[in-house]
Design an enzyme around this catalytic site. Structure first.
Site, PDB file in Angstrom:
ATOM      1  N   CYS A   1       0.838  -1.184   0.000  1.00 38.56           N
ATOM      2  CA  CYS A   1       0.000   0.000   0.000  1.00 38.56           C
ATOM      3  C   CYS A   1       0.882   1.246   0.000  1.00 38.56           C
ATOM      4  O   CYS A   1       2.049   1.188  -0.362  1.00 38.56           O
ATOM      5  CB  CYS A   1      -0.905  -0.026   1.235  1.00 38.56           C
TER       6      CYS A   1
ATOM      7  N   ARG B   1      -4.802   1.764   1.282  1.00 35.09           N
ATOM      8  CA  ARG B   1      -4.707   0.305   1.300  1.00 35.09           C
ATOM      9  C   ARG B   1      -4.936  -0.351  -0.052  1.00 35.09           C
ATOM     10  O   ARG B   1      -5.869  -0.001  -0.784  1.00 35.09           O
ATOM     11  CB  ARG B   1      -5.721  -0.286   2.284  1.00 35.09           C
TER      12      ARG B   1
END
Length: 622
Positions: free
Chosen positions: A2, A50
């Site tokens: 991420c 994310r």
């Protein structure tokens, strides 16, 4: 993996604005398009974007321990998390999630920052210990996950990409001239240097302890350590090394197949990616994988024959991206923006196109074959070393060059890529009068390049392997060429050869099993025979070189013509416009061809630097 970012108020005056950490995180949403979250108490702020790979429902960050005394954001994967988690549970730790990175919090509780070498993975994380008011930042053993940082207005500011840091109002984008000189001189930038003045790249295998304005400590926790000559005896059989390497490769691939989403495979048609694909198929024969390749129109460079052979061999759903050279100029500005640096070649445009193909297929993560050449003597330089040794012509370099090589490598007869003394004259002609006035200060040879103690008194194969690992692999092949080109399209790259157990084992393999006579990667090829079609194993090594500035000049593209025009070069103040004009005439003349990769494509660096300068709104050099 991420995108992460953060701010630590070193004055501890609760000055951090939540909107700033949100803006920083928004700049790297391509790294994590699935969700974002934040934490800010005024003194410490974390942002997280994310890309869900493991524990899709419960793996959101920032993440805290049981009593909230430790907070973490992590960009990465801890591949051995199941084993670590089981041990921690036995020691009484309680987990909130099923995500892999939560083990970092509990390992820190148990052992402090010394736990890092227990991790097998790719990661960049930040831990904040509220009891100690201590920020710990770390980057994985090979630097697969990037982490950049700066200190400005008594804030410690970090991010997965520099563009996040630049969103902080106290940070300005200025060129690091030594960084520019590194790009011209070596394969690319060398951490901790970046292309931005006062913004640093945390080195692979390093961690930072940040407590206050005058209390920041950089610690190296891991590095490759090749034995000194005569330090170990290679008294085991060839079969022993083959068996050990085979087992380590299978274990590495097995760990990197841990995921709650499908894992795809890059297939170049060469030995390394093919071996990873074959081991994957052996471990998971019932899963039909998606494989991905780049193909070209020119028969002499297209590897589709071998790509299709491997796809058929493992029974994959194969996806080809037909790459036309006209796409280079179209993609180049976006590629430079994502790389955050100028480039020496245009191949990243093909890598960018390939990761877009993966994204379009709905795959979030792919296995790739980087690392084998560095650890097992896969580059042509190793053969040249052997030839020079047999001819005993080490002393041909002039006195100035010998002094330069000794300064760089601690060995006045060791040749790496070019004669750097001679190349300094090329750079001085390329630079503007203004830059030449500061040449000694910006010449990267006069700054840190590599820890010479790691290569002095090592076998020549080990010497070159270490330099390739540090100068080529870490900050080029798995940084601008790997991480940036996959994450530009929200794809995670995983690299089975970049497993610390494999790398450490490679330091113990006898040099003659890496380069056997003139057979490069000998031991790897021997291992591969049990997994691959013999046509793949016995292929001649193929090094694709993408079209460079010569091709682009002849296409008469408006923005390129403008960026390389006499007036633009003169106004920019970084390069000599007369030199650029002469290079343009030379490069665009009939029959002209650079002998890549042995020649330097000077104009592609100038062009991509000007794209970089425009993308990040950097001022001209006064």
């Amino acid at each position: 993996m991420c995108g992460i970012g953060g701010i630590f108020d070193l004055k501890r005056e609760r000055r951090i604005n939540t909107e700033i950490i949100k803006e920083m995180t928004s700049e790297i949403r391509h790294r994590g398009p699935d969700a974002t979250d934040f934490y800010n108490d005024g003194n410490i702020a974390f942002g997280f974007a994310r890309l869900g790979i493991i524990d899709l429902a419960g793996g959101m960050q920032p993440l805290s321990n049981e009593d909230g005394s430790v907070l973490m954001v992590c960009n990465g994967e801890i591949f051995n998390y199941i084993e670590l988690r089981n041990d921690l549970i036995l020691q009484g730790h309680h987990f909130k999630t099923n995500t892999d990175v939560e083990v970092i919090l509990h390992l820190y509780e148990e052992k402090g920052y010394e736990f890092i070498n227990e991790l097998n993975g790719q990661f960049a994380f930040a831990i904040f210990d509220f009891k100690r008011m201590l920020l710990i930042c770390s980057r994985d053993h090979f630097g697969i996950a990037p982490l950049f940082y700066t200190i400005s207005d008594d804030y410690f500011i970090f991010g997965s990409e520099i563009k996040a840091i630049l969103r902080h109002p106290s940070v300005e984008a200025e060129v690091d001239l030594v960084g520019l000189d590194q790009v011209l001189t070596f394969p690319g930038l060398i951490s901790p240097r970046t292309m931005f003045r006062n913004i640093r790249s945390l080195e692979n295998g390093h961690l930072l302890l940040v407590e206050g304005i005058e209390k920041i400590k950089d610690i190296e926790y891991w590095d490759l350590d090749y034995p000194e000559i005569g330090e170990i005896s290679y008294d085991k059989s060839e079969d022993y090394y083959k068996e050990q390497l085979s087992g380590l490769l299978e274990e590495s691939v097995k760990l990197r197949l841990r995921s709650d989403v499908p894992i795809g495979l890059y297939l170049s048609g060469g030995l390394d990616s093919s071996l990873i694909a074959a081991i994957t198929h052996k471990l998971t024969p019932d899963i039909r994988r998606e494989t991905f390749s780049i193909t070209f129109d020119e028969k002499e460079i297209c590897e589709s024959k071998y790509q299709n052979m491997m796809s058929n061999f493992i029974g994959s759903n194969h996806n080809n991206k037909f790459f036309v050279y006209s796409d280079i100029s179209t993609r180049l500005p976006e590629v430079i923006y994502q790389c955050e640096m100028p480039l020496k070649e245009s191949y990243n445009t093909a890598s960018h196109a390939l990761s877009k193909l993966v994204s379009d297929k709905g795959i979030k993560a792919v296995l790739s074959g980087e690392g084998a050449d560095e650890f097992f003597a896969g580059y042509v330089g190793h053969k040249f070393d052997r030839i020079r040794s047999q001819l005993n012509n080490h002393a041909q370099a002039g006195m100035e060059e010998q002094l330069t090589q000794d300064k760089l490598w601690g060995d006045k007869y060791f040749f790496y890529e070019k004669n750097y003394w001679d190349f300094s004259a090329v750079k001085r002609r390329l630079y503007s009068k203004q830059l030449n006035e500061h040449y000694s200060a910006i010449d990267c040879i006069n700054h840190y390049v590599i820890d010479r103690e790691k290569i002095i008194n090592r076998h020549t194969i080990h010497k070159r392997s270490y330099i390739d690992y540090k100068l080529r692999l870490v900050d080029h092949l798995i940084s601008d060429h790997g991480d940036r080109m996959t994450y530009a399209n929200s794809i995670e790259g995983r690299y089975p050869f970049l497993d610390k157990n494999i790398a450490e084992f490679s330091t113990l393999v006898p040099p003659n099993l890496k380069l056997n006579d003139f057979t490069e990667k000998y031991i790897l090829k021997e291992v591969a025979k049990q997994f691959l079609p013999i046509e793949i194993v016995e292929r001649e090594k193929f090094g694709f070189v993408a079209p460079g500035s010569t091709y682009l000049l002849k296409r008469n593209i408006e923005y390129i013509n403008d960026m390389l025009s006499y007036d633009s070069i003169k106004k920019g103040g970084y390069f000599n416009p007369d030199t650029i004009e002469n290079l343009k005439k030379e490069y665009s003349s009939d029959g002209f061809k650079l002998n890549m990769p042995f020649d330097s494509d000077l104009l592609i660096v100038v062009l991509t630097f000007n794209i970089f300068k425009e993308k990040f709104k950097i001022n001209n050099f006064a």
